[in-house]
Design an enzyme around this catalytic site. Sequence first.
Site, PDB file in Angstrom:
ATOM      1  N   GLY A  92       9.774 -80.454  -3.129  1.00 34.58           N
ATOM      2  CA  GLY A  92      10.143 -79.126  -2.619  1.00 34.58           C
ATOM      3  C   GLY A  92       9.158 -78.058  -3.032  1.00 34.58           C
ATOM      4  O   GLY A  92       7.999 -78.329  -3.376  1.00 34.58           O
TER       5      GLY A  92
ATOM      6  N   THR B 132      17.660 -74.593  -8.421  1.00 32.52           N
ATOM      7  CA  THR B 132      16.385 -74.535  -9.120  1.00 32.52           C
ATOM      8  C   THR B 132      16.464 -73.474 -10.201  1.00 32.52           C
ATOM      9  O   THR B 132      17.010 -72.405  -9.963  1.00 32.52           O
ATOM     10  CB  THR B 132      15.254 -74.112  -8.147  1.00 32.52           C
TER      11      THR B 132
END
Length: 357
Positions: free
Chosen positions: A243, A213
């Site tokens: 997520g 990320t």
Amino acid sequence: MTNLLRKLLFSLFISPSQVLGADESPGLPMVINTWGGAFTVATDAAYLSLLEAETSALDAVEIGCATCEEAQCDGTVGYGGSPDENCETTLDAMIMDGTTMKSGAVAALRRVKNAIGVARYVLEYTTHTLLAGDLATQFAIQNGFVEESLTTTESAARCEVWKQAGCQPNYRINVLPNATESCGPYVPIPLNATSPTYPFLIAPGAKTASHDTISLIAISASGTMAAGTSTNGASGKVPGRVGDGPITGSGSYVDGEVGGCGATGDGDVMMRFLPCYQAVESLRRGMTPSEAAEDAVRRMVRKYPGVASGIVVVDNQGRHGGAGSGWNFTYAYRGGNMEETVVVTVLPVEEDKSAEL
Ligand SMILES: *[C@@H]1O[C@H](CO)[C@@H](O)[C@H](O)[C@H]1NC(C)=O
Ligand SMILES: *[C@@H]1O[C@H](CO)[C@@H](O)[C@H](O)[C@H]1NC(C)=O
Ligand SMILES: *[C@@H]1O[C@H](CO)[C@@H](O)[C@H](O)[C@H]1NC(C)=O
């Protein structure tokens, strides 16, 4: 060695903040984000954009995250990464304004590459915070974004390899056939009081996944702040899985009166703790950035000792620190008159200290 001695040595010599000279500021403007390596293209793009007076902190966050989406940073941001069980890539992104506290986000966005751009549209052209799935795609198309496949030759091949390997790693539990060995379709096993329980399970693939990320915080020369996150999630995920990335306070968080935070790691676990909200509130209550990051990580490690996590925290003066668990976390920053981006490595927190919370 006694516990006390070990703790003393730890705090004197191996504490990441001691070794790395964290909690200092390079000056403003400043950009700081999760991960070094491929992710520094985002740091540089966002920082350089802030040298133009007309660029806002929000602009810089969008520019940084979009740079990673286009560059497919590490295969874990943007199109062509982390195919789900159906081999499709879907995107999660969020952007937050540290002055108004308004955030805009998209979750499980399909067939649109520029997820952070769509999140910015949610922020600026709706009073909502989060749009999801196919209907987020429709919103994007109405606003001029191009609809196109997010699958690449590489992501299709990666999905085939995953299927050949019996669909491992796999995120389903309590199903037949056994998901730790076999592909689906699956049927649920009826559960009762004697069934194995789910608490504290960590996805088997979570730690083997690489950097996953980009979460980035920008501070303009005048001190306004913004933060954002973009990711394509986890490989082999159950279709529809979202997520921590687009969750305000989890993937990132910013309050310009205090500071900001970006997170990365096993999002399924991390979003249960809102670690970035926790860290920014800890800053407000007087912790340094390193202490706030470490506290947020320890809260997760205490319940989930194996969790892979990384948190980067910066106050509104640009003082920064990080903490992680389960891996060597890195973060990148560039501020003031720095000629290039610096990458900081943060060793995982010691698990035995987590019991003291
Ligand atoms: C699935 O297989 C794993 C490893 O072989 C085993 O530990 C687990 O108990 C099995 N689960 C079920 C529901 O049978
Ligand atoms: C409870 O569920 C398990 C499977 O998870 C099954 O083996 C067992 O027979 C069930 N017990 C009852 C009383 O239904
Ligand atoms: C993390 O870094 C330390 C110190 O450089 C090194 O000894 C260790 O092997 C690294 N751990 C991992 C998982 O890469």
